[in-house]
Design a protein around this motif. Sequence first.
Motif, PDB file in Angstrom:
ATOM      1  N   THR A 169     -40.373  34.133 -26.460  1.00  0.00           N
ATOM      2  CA  THR A 169     -39.699  32.840 -26.457  1.00  0.00           C
ATOM      3  C   THR A 169     -40.764  31.754 -26.481  1.00  0.00           C
ATOM      4  O   THR A 169     -41.762  31.833 -25.752  1.00  0.00           O
ATOM      5  CB  THR A 169     -38.800  32.690 -25.219  1.00  0.00           C
ATOM      6  N   TYR A 170     -40.533  30.780 -27.334  1.00  0.00           N
ATOM      7  CA  TYR A 170     -41.511  29.710 -27.546  1.00  0.00           C
ATOM      8  C   TYR A 170     -40.905  28.387 -27.097  1.00  0.00           C
ATOM      9  O   TYR A 170     -39.717  28.107 -27.331  1.00  0.00           O
ATOM     10  CB  TYR A 170     -41.869  29.587 -29.029  1.00  0.00           C
ATOM     11  N   THR A 214     -46.721  35.644 -16.185  1.00  0.00           N
ATOM     12  CA  THR A 214     -47.886  34.946 -16.716  1.00  0.00           C
ATOM     13  C   THR A 214     -47.501  34.378 -18.074  1.00  0.00           C
ATOM     14  O   THR A 214     -47.055  35.101 -18.953  1.00  0.00           O
ATOM     15  CB  THR A 214     -49.077  35.902 -16.868  1.00  0.00           C
ATOM     16  N   VAL A 215     -47.654  33.096 -18.184  1.00  0.00           N
ATOM     17  CA  VAL A 215     -47.237  32.386 -19.389  1.00  0.00           C
ATOM     18  C   VAL A 215     -48.466  31.778 -20.060  1.00  0.00           C
ATOM     19  O   VAL A 215     -49.349  31.255 -19.375  1.00  0.00           O
ATOM     20  CB  VAL A 215     -46.239  31.270 -19.023  1.00  0.00           C
ATOM     21  N   ALA A 216     -48.526  31.871 -21.363  1.00  0.00           N
ATOM     22  CA  ALA A 216     -49.632  31.265 -22.101  1.00  0.00           C
ATOM     23  C   ALA A 216     -49.269  29.830 -22.476  1.00  0.00           C
ATOM     24  O   ALA A 216     -48.150  29.552 -22.911  1.00  0.00           O
ATOM     25  CB  ALA A 216     -49.930  32.058 -23.362  1.00  0.00           C
ATOM     26  N   MET A 217     -50.209  28.958 -22.273  1.00  0.00           N
ATOM     27  CA  MET A 217     -50.023  27.546 -22.648  1.00  0.00           C
ATOM     28  C   MET A 217     -51.145  27.190 -23.609  1.00  0.00           C
ATOM     29  O   MET A 217     -52.319  27.398 -23.326  1.00  0.00           O
ATOM     30  CB  MET A 217     -50.090  26.667 -21.398  1.00  0.00           C
ATOM     31  N   PHE A 244     -45.813  26.718 -25.149  1.00  0.00           N
ATOM     32  CA  PHE A 244     -45.745  27.783 -24.149  1.00  0.00           C
ATOM     33  C   PHE A 244     -45.078  28.992 -24.799  1.00  0.00           C
ATOM     34  O   PHE A 244     -44.103  28.842 -25.542  1.00  0.00           O
ATOM     35  CB  PHE A 244     -44.912  27.339 -22.943  1.00  0.00           C
ATOM     36  N   VAL A 245     -45.597  30.136 -24.495  1.00  0.00           N
ATOM     37  CA  VAL A 245     -45.042  31.362 -25.064  1.00  0.00           C
ATOM     38  C   VAL A 245     -44.871  32.393 -23.948  1.00  0.00           C
ATOM     39  O   VAL A 245     -45.781  32.586 -23.138  1.00  0.00           O
ATOM     40  CB  VAL A 245     -45.958  31.960 -26.149  1.00  0.00           C
TER      41      VAL A 245
END
Lengths: 246, 183
Positions: free
Chosen positions: A228-229, A177-180, A193-194
Amino acid sequence: MTRDVAKFILRAYRVDGQDQSDPQVADALEMVKRDPELARWFAEEQALDSRLARSFGAFPVPQDLKTQLLAARQVIVVPFWRRHPVWLAAAAAVVILLGIVFAPSPWRSGPALAEYQPEEILRFAAQGPHATTMVGSLADTRKWLATAGLPANLELSGPLASLRYKGCRTVAWRGRTVAMVCLFDGARHLDLFVFNHGSTTAGLPGEQPEFAQVSGLATATWTRAGHTYLLAAHDAVAPEILKRYL
Amino acid sequence: MNVDDLDYEQIVAVHHEPLYRFAFSLAGNPDDAAELTQETYVRLLTKGGQLRDRSKVKTWLFTTLYRVFLGWRRHATRFPHFEISTMEPELPHFTPAMADEVDGVMAMDTALQIEEHFRAPLVLYYLQGLAYKDIAEVLDIPIGTVMSRLSRGKELLRKRLCVRLQKSAAEPEALDQDEANQN
């Protein structure tokens, strides 16, 4: 009440007569009845105000603004924990930054580091919607991350933290699950994206940001404190332009 | 009141034009004005629960837009700051007949030349007919300050409009003179 005081009060009087019952205004209007010079001044004042109100009301409004405001609501996905519908028009028009926040440790069965492919993540920026929840600040974003069960302890540079935070969503990428996060700096839209890269770092960027043109987007990637960004700008700028945010 | 209870379409229909015009008077350009308006409606949808009294929708929208603008301005230098000279030339009396010559673009453009603390109450007064007490609530300033700024703001606006109209009247003559000189 002097004539000058009456004029001072009556300059705030609206031409449609809605303020007649206001005690201050009522006193001044009484004086108008008794003072012919004040009455002449007041009549001209009203004539000027009605004309200028009409002028301001004629200032053109973009024809598509109403359509955008109404249509934007339709594209917003309402998070189940928030009953209020949200609107996302601006975010749909632009893009910018990527940050991927990986899910809590039990979910960290993501790709090996060598499989890290920023173009796959950037695809989310091109497809939209860019947010399912509108936010107004970094603080709101952190709250949303926490509510969504994602790490909220983002370590961002001052310039990046001071951008306008417009919206968030999560995207599923290779089981993670990636945050945008959709950002705006006043002229440029960015997507951030983080993601949490887990216990290994091979193949991922280091702490020093790396700049590249990926899938037509200017990107910067870096790793800090376990996250990671990926930051992306969509307006065909040179990747180095992103240095100003880092 | 939940935002679901509000007739969103109706609120957009009734208020989006004056909101945009107010936004333009603050930002000074159409892109930022549209975005300020959009952001205001986003907040209505996401934070409309704070709105307890439906009759306060108009004031709430203008208050929200102004606060969004102030928040943006703290982080950006894109909003121009206009200074007005304290030395006003001797001008003719601004009459209703002169006001008839003022269209929407000239009114707004002229208002943008006035310092913001005069401009904001002035535009709220003319645009949406907000009462001075409501203007005080929107801008979060005392009622007496609103009345004072309205009074001074009207004076400044009329002087600036006089200058604009004088220039408009003088320009054709200047052009004629240029042509005569060329011949």
